[in-house]
Design a protein around this motif. Structure first.
Motif: not given
Lengths: 416, 973, 96
Positions: C1-3, C14, C50, C53, C71, C73-78
């Motif tokens: 789950m992202m923050r 999230e 990819k 985004h 963000r 879309t692979v690492s989900h890093e914001v």
């Protein structure tokens, strides 16, 4: 291709299985092909197989950036059914189900299709109304469908809880008896073996980095193993469709999302059919190994990460506890994620594109596995004839312009 | 003494109490501190399970979470838990366990017949066979395969126990309380950081408890205890970190009632799932020992060498009398020494290598040896090894093996860190990190105790400093000693089965076969053979499998790679993951002010959004149809009251409110006077009907919008989205007031007579208070609003009262003779008037034009969805349009969801013209009637068509959708 | 789950947020002037990279405000959070 038979099995058992041939070759790419299929998943391999078998087009390569059949065909919950609401969808998926029914023999490869019945549960009056609407539509479209009341559901699926005392009681369900599950990897392997035997080159670890066009026409693809020429290029890359389309300057109405699934530890047979519930958001079956196989909805955000949040799995298990309270003490063994490409109307795209020689097959969302045979069959037709088959004509890209969507949200909120 | 194999002294068990337990119907005893596995071993029980495919007899192989063989069903009955590993079950008095996957008994298992045909049942055999004759697949083969499936039986009763979730943030999470983890937590906590130290075992200490260990001149276990006592970290024993997710989110499963019998658990939560958001994570998860792959390596009595040492030191159990130790690395020597020191006889220490300098303490060492096979019916009685070209057979009752160690990189890999194959130590070790974590100790490939502790402490200090805490400076971790790599398996020469995946019965020959058939990627290997897919998820098998594949392909393991490590690390109970979101808390119910009243009145409810609405109020002896008909008649002939509190209510204010409504709704809002109401229809940007409701101008710049009950939250978000993202310059503010106003609809010719006594300052005369207008005033002593809007076609007053003051008014109305009616009667009454309900007459594919509302659609302004209505598909003349249907048999009520056909009973596929969207019995018309969407239906009034239902086909006539009082003469009573 | 870092309330899980898809899609000024193709482009066609985004999130269980996020879309890093109505920030080389 060495055919599998009782005789070949017996011979190999006696010789210590030394003589089984490879399932497929690992050829080097040739300089050019008539058709180049991008994506060595179930749909891509089926496309290549039917190009060769139905249309005599054997000068075909399938390029796959990873290992063959490693995408969503390796990650889905293996559910097969054709009880879709709209005529267009029902025709497409019913065609697929008929192909499934002969697939093991067609491919000489046991895909272990188990038609144990699929229940789609109704929990509210609204569900009941829409379910009966779908049963009636299915029946009139020649798709087997029945409506069961709660007692009928319990009789068909004894472990289910139909107590009225839960938050969303089971009021009934639609049943498609011909629905069921199949061994997902085997389908892709069977198509790969069959395509390879007909001369298709399956090239693994070959990543497409560019799509070359000459004067508005497809010329081939750039890959990490060099340029490969092609008269026709077919994109069948599921979650990665947008990226590949982007290489050709094509925009798609598609978003990629994580979709998670899980299995429990293996249990003795306890659940014979497939049970799906859109309202409480869970679907479940038991594999031939004994594992309970579960899935739910997608994670909301765009992702190529092949993983989602734990809370999605927790929600799905909370839903499961309403339907099968006895499974509370069963344990989750493994969870994983795939990347699904979702269209605004929850229906796929199997289409020509504005670029001559470029074809696209994507947007299957959470429901692509069951359509694998027909996805390949209709796409092969579209590529070989440069025109869609009547089955896939309604699923062209231009429906997003005309507004003639095939909106399956109502019938399959979490579609799969 | 609790069993012949129990040592007289030592172990971390409590000898002051003897526990009695039952395995497969036989009684045994053990001590607190035992696991089920250690207690069985102490009792000399060697056969504990059967393998998945061939039903081979199996014994305990490990002492922990990686156990592939010793699976049991714990506590058959209500408290049943299937497939638990005996190596992890803490013993309690009265424990009952059964072995699994055998019939009729563990000793005599008919499933073992599968082993006889194992020459046929090699990897991938399913796909090649069971196809002839075709009809046999469904009738014969598949059912037989299915019957063979699974391990333990599934529980059959609802779970009597509870689970819970806890959400915490911490600075530093340390996973694993072995030497490295304890050192990390100790150092980090000393800085004042909030530290959580979690360990899967009941007692922290890790490998310090598995053998003799000294930290400086302090005994290892004592060091661990002192460090734990000193530190301020939150220590969570029995807590397995099972998943490492995005943004340093780690999930733990804590077992709160482990080691307690069901009777002792006292209703406390059984397990707790921790959701931990940690700023830094230290992974001190240790390592798993690699089995050796040789023929007959699965016989009961063949164990991992490290496990032998652990059983001696943790549980004072000597798992064998005379043992052969098979060494692929030096740690096996230490285990052999411990075995000998505690009275075991080491028949030989068989080293697969030639070059080890490890101390053997006078034990017989055979170097450069190859294990060829084992002997024994049931448990092992001997082993044959080849040394320098000669074969030696050695009698023994235990074989302890160790091929080296695999760092437990599962969580690291789940965190998306990339693994690196280290050629020197022959193992996958953590490579590049993707999140804020560090692997320390054996999990990071460090195996010397001093180094593990130093590395842990260094990580703790570094993390603390990174997070701004003051931590003492620390000397750097000493350089690692030279790697002492274990051995990787080579394909055995013998035809006997050499197991790689013990539970799933994958042999070295299966790996070779997969390679020959082209399944050469590790993922293909896994899927073709099921290697690594058993309940141990490949902890003992994955590395051996990929090493065999690498050898076969002549490529280094680094190139072959590894399969993805997926959560959970060890299996997690479904109920624990569901937590408290079960039963009544599965989805909270929104309750109206009148909910208690409805319940007391015996209403039947239906879920609508988050609400449970009263559907009808059956009186004694009434069925649903009778009750609904009575309620309908009451409204048409007298007066009924409906609890409409569930309707969404949104207060919209601001100087641009009218402009905003103009953009949201299809119709115009600029001319609506204060105190006037208007019906509005809103579309999605795709032109399809999204929601509807009446909106009232309650002030100069203030409106009250109502929405459907189920869509209230979605509509509010819709409005906010447009305001914030597209039209931020509009001065408009939206507030949900659904739960501020209790709403009672009074409807029927007698409505005015019923409402009149309740109001003092509102003139109800239709001339003064016309249809589609609103008045504010006092209602039953409370300040409220009355809306003259009607969903039934009758004279209606919709009373809005402060939430807490609605019930008394409702009660007064009932006392005055108003008849409560539910949602079902409401539906009948509105359908008689041809009014649509979103979700009945719409399904996301219906435009306002389809519903016959084109006159509402303004052509003088833009609004959301307008452009889409001009797309070719929306202009087709043959779209499905709203019509009424009358069954030719007036007594018939059509099935909702029936499909409309031109002719009955044709062969499929039959063209469908549309479907029945709503269908009811009309008490007013004394006949059945329906609404439907029918292709080109508006031009087909009067036509006869067929409604095809699961119950049969019926002849129906297409009519105008307004059935009742089309002139609207009843609106004023 | 992202923050996710809400610009108004701070970092939250999230599950407190609603996702709103691609950011910076402007509703056309005059829809009637658009061809069916151009309207379809606004309605349905979406960037689906990819990589980084630009997307919208709403703090549904908090301040109920929409904001933009960059963000991966692979690492989900914001990699960035910025208010509605402001342009997509330029990023230095983004890894992940």
């Amino acid at each position: 291709m060495a055919r599998y038979s009782i005789l070949s099995l017996a011979r190999n058992a006696l010789t210590g299985h030394r003589d089984w041939p490879k399932l497929w070759r690992s050829p080097e790419p040739r300089p050019a092909y008539e058709v180049l299929v991008i994506g060595g998943g179930g749909h891509g391999l089926a496309t290549a197989y039917y190009l060769a078998k139905e249309h005599g087009v054997t000068d075909v390569a399938v390029v796959e950036k990873g290992w063959l059949a490693g995408g969503n065909i390796a990650r889905n919950t293996t559910i097969i059914r054709s009880n879709y609401l709209w005529d267009e969808s029902a025709a497409l998926y019913e065609h697929a189900l008929k192909l499934w029914e002969g697939l093991s023999h067609e491919l000489n490869f046991n895909v272990m299709l188990r038609q144990r019945g699929v229940l789609n549960l109704a929990h509210t009056e609204h569900d009941v109304r829409e379910s009966i609407r779908r049963v009636n539509a299915n029946r009139l479209n020649g798709v087997d469908a029945e409506w069961l009341d709660a007692a009928g559901v319990k009789a068909f699926c004894p472990p289910i809880n139909i107590s009225p005392d839960v938050r969303y009681p089971v009021l009934g369900a639609t049943l498609q008896r011909r629905g069921g599950v199949a061994r997902h990897d085997a389908v892709a392997w069977g198509y790969a073996r069959g395509a390879d035997a007909r001369g298709v080159d399956i090239i693994q670890h070959c990543e497409v980095t560019g799509i070359r066009q000459v004067r508005g026409r497809i010329a081939g693809v750039e890959t990490n193993r060099g340029f490969i020429g092609a008269n026709k290029v077919a994109l069948v890359a599921a979650g990665h469709s947008s990226m590949l389309a982007d290489m050709a300057g094509l925009r798609l109405p598609v978003e990629s999302h994580p979709l998670q699934a899980m299995v429990s530890e293996p249990l003795k047979p306890v659940l014979d059919c497939v049970v799906m519930s859109n309202a409480v958001h869970v679907y479940i079956s038991q594999s031939d190994k004994g594992e309970l196989v579960l899935g739910a909805g997608i994670d909301a955000f765009n992702s190529y990460g092949q993983r989602g949040g734990l809370h999605v799995l927790e929600d799905q298990l909370a839903a499961l506890m309403q339907l099968f309270p006895a499974f509370s003490r069963v344990r989750m063994l493994r969870s994983w994620g795939g990347i699904v490409d979702v269209c605004p109307d929850a229906s796929p795209i199997i289409s020509k594109t504005p670029i001559e020689g470029l074809y696209i097959n994507c947007g299957w969302g959470t429901g692509g596995f069951k359509a694998t045979p027909t996805s390949g069959w209709t796409f092969a037709h579209t590529i070989a004839r440069d025109a869609p088959h009547p089955l896939n004509a309604p699923f062209a890209l231009d429906r997003f312009i005309s507004g003639a969507l095939v909106d399956e949200h109502g019938a399959a909120a979490v579609a799969h | 003494m609790t069993g012949p194999r129990r040592l007289p002294n030592g172990g971390r068990i409590d000898r002051s109490r003897v526990l009695s337990f039952c395995f497969d119907g036989r009684r045994y005893t053990g001590y607190p501190g035992d696991t089920l596995a250690s207690a069985l071993l102490a009792n000399g029980v060697r056969l504990v399970g059967r393998s998945f495919k061939y039903h081979r007899p199996r014994g305990v192989m490990t002492a922990g979470a990686e156990e592939p063989n010793a699976l049991v069903l714990l506590e058959p009955g209500r408290f049943a838990e299937p497939n638990l590993r005996a190596t992890e079950i803490e013993l309690y008095d009265g424990l009952v366990a059964e072995s699994v996957n055998r019939w009729p008994s563990l000793r005599v298992d008919l499933g073992a017949a599968a082993g006889l045909a194992s020459g046929l049942f090699v990897a991938g055999f399913y796909y090649k066979t069971f196809m002839w004759p075709p009809s046999w697949w469904n009738r014969v083969y598949a059912p037989v395969i299915r019957r063979m499936a699974g391990l333990a039986r599934a529980p059959s009763e609802p779970d009597p126990e509870l689970y819970e979730h806890r959400h915490v943030h911490c600075d530093i999470l340390v996973v694993g309380a072995g030497p490295a983890g304890i050192a990390a937590a100790h150092a980090a906590a000393a800085s004042g950081a909030h530290v959580i130290l979690a360990d899967e075992r009941p007692r922290p200490g890790g490998t310090l408890l598995d053998g003799p260990a000294w930290v400086g001149d302090e005994e290892g276990a004592a060091w661990a205890e002192r460090m734990l006592a000193e530190m301020s970290a939150q220590v969570l024993p029995r807590s397995t970190a099972f998943g490492y997710y995005d943004h340093n989110f780690v999930a733990l499963a804590e077992r709160l009632t482990e080691g307690l019998s069901p009777a002792e658990r006292g209703g406390r939560p059984r397990q707790r799932v921790w959701h931990i958001r940690a700023r830094r994570v230290a992974l001190a998860t240790g390592a798993h020992e690699r089995p050796l792959v040789f023929p007959g390596n699965d016989r009961p009595g063949v164990m991992l060498a490290g496990a032998v040492s652990a059983y001696i030191h943790r549980y004072a159990v000597l798992p064998g009398g005379r043992a052969v130790f098979l060494a692929g690395d030096d740690s096996v020597y230490a285990a052999a020494r411990e075995f000998a020191r505690h009275g075991g006889e080491v028949a030989a220490l068989v080293d697969l290598r030639t070059d080890s300098a490890a101390e053997a303490n006078g034990l017989l060492v055979l170097r450069g040896a190859v294990p060829l096979r084992t002997f024994g019916r049931g448990a092992v009685t001997g082993i044959e090894v080849e040394v320098n070209g000669t074969r030696r057979r050695i009698a023994c009752d235990m074989v302890a093996m160790g091929g080296g160690w695999n760092p437990a990189v599962h969580l690291f890999s789940q965190s998306r860190g990339t693994l690196r194959w280290d050629d020197e130590s022959r193992m996958f070790v953590p490579g590049l990190s993707a999140q804020a974590e560090r692997s320390v100790g054996a999990a990071g490939g460090r195996f010397d105790l001093e180094g593990c502790i130093a590395q842990g402490a260094e990580a703790g200090v570094t993390f603390a400093c990174e997070l701004g805490f003051e931590a003492s400076a620390l000397s750097a971790t000493p350089a690692a000693p030279a790697a002492q790599p274990g051995v990787l398996p080579v394909p055995p020469k013998s035809q006997d089965k050499a197991f790689v995946d013990f539970q799933n019965d994958v042999t070295a020959a299966d790996v070779a076969l997969a390679r020959r058939e082209g399944m050469q990627s590790v993922e293909h290997l896994k899927r073709w053979t099921t290697l690594g897919m058993a309940t141990d998820q490949g902890k003992t098998s994955n590395i051996n499998g990929l090493a065999l594949m690498a050898t076969g392909l002549g490529r280094p393991p680094a190139e072959v790679g590894h399969t993805t490590f997926r959560p959970p690390y060890t299996p997690v109970t479904f109920g624990a993951l569901a937590g408290r979101h079960v039963g009544a808390l599965a989805d909270p119910v929104c309750r109206t002010p009148m909910q208690d009243w409805h319940e007391t009145a015996g209403a039947v409810f239906e879920p609508v959004g988050q609400w449970l609405r009263a559907r009808y109020y059956p009186q004694l002896g009434e069925n649903m149809r009778e009750a609904v008909a009575r309620e309908c008649r009451a409204v048409r002939e007298g007066a009924g009251i409906l609890d409409a509190s569930t309707l969404g209510k949104i207060d919209i204010r601001g100087s641009d409110a009218a402009e905003f409504l103009n953009r949201i709704y299809v119709n115009g809002w600029k001319t609506l006077g204060v105190g006037r109401c208007r019906y509005g229809l809103m579309l999605g940007e795709d032109g399809m009907v999204f929601d509807d409701g009446v909106t009232t101008r309650i002030g100069e710049h203030r409106y009250l919008m109502t929405t459907t009950s189920g869509n209230a939250a979605a509509v509010l978000e819709w409005l906010e989205t447009w305001l914030q993202t597209e039209w931020p310059t509009l001065r408009v503010y939206c507030t949900s007031v659904t739960e501020q106003w209790g709403t009672i609809t009074v409807s029927g010719p007698q409505a005015r007579a019923l409402v009149e006594p309740l109001v003092e300052d509102i003139d109800l005369d239709p001339a003064a208070f016309p249809f589609m207008s609103m008045r504010e005033g006092w209602i039953g002593g409370a300040p409220g609003r009355i809306f003259r809007i009607a969903f039934t076609g009758e004279l209606s007053y919709e009373l809005n009262l402060p939430w807490r003051q609605a019930l008394p008014v409702w009660q007064r109305l009932v006392e005055a003779g108003a008849v409560p009616y539910g949602t079902e009667a409401m539906h009948v009454l509105r359908a008689e008037k041809g009014f649509i309900v979103v979700g009945h007459e719409t399904d996301g594919t219906v435009t306002p034009v389809d519903l016959g509302m084109e006159r509402m659609v303004s052509s003088r302004k833009d609004f959301i969805g307008r452009r889409s209505l001009a797309r070719p598909d929306c202009l087709r003349p043959d779209r499905k349009q709203l019509v009424g249907l009358l069954p030719e048999d007036p007594l018939e009520v059509l099935q909702e969801g029936a499909q409309i056909l031109e002719a009955p009973r044709a062969a499929a596929p039959v063209p469908m013209l549309g479907h029945v969207t709503s269908s009811y019995w009309s008490a007013a018309m004394e006949r059945g009637f329906a609404l439907a969407l029918v292709r080109g239906g508006r031009s087909r009034h009067g036509d006869q068509v067929w409604a095809s239902a699961t119950t049969g086909d019926s002849l129906v006539r297409i009519v105008d959708p307004v059935f009742y009082d089309p002139e609207g003469t009843r609106l004023d009573g | 789950m992202m923050r996710i870092e809400c610009p108004w309330c701070g970092g939250r899980d999230e599950t407190e947020f609603h996702y709103g898809g691609e950011a910076h899609i402007m509703r056309p000024e005059n829809p009637d002037a658009l061809s069916d193709e151009a309207w379809a482009d606004y309605l349905f066609m979406r960037a689906n990279p990819k990589g980084v985004h630009a997307e919208r999130w709403m703090h549904a269980q908090g301040c109920r405000r929409w904001f933009n996020v960059l963000r991966h879309t692979v690492s989900h890093e914001v990699v960035a959070v910025y208010p509605m109505g402001t342009p997509r920030p330029d990023l230095p080389e983004t890894g992940a």
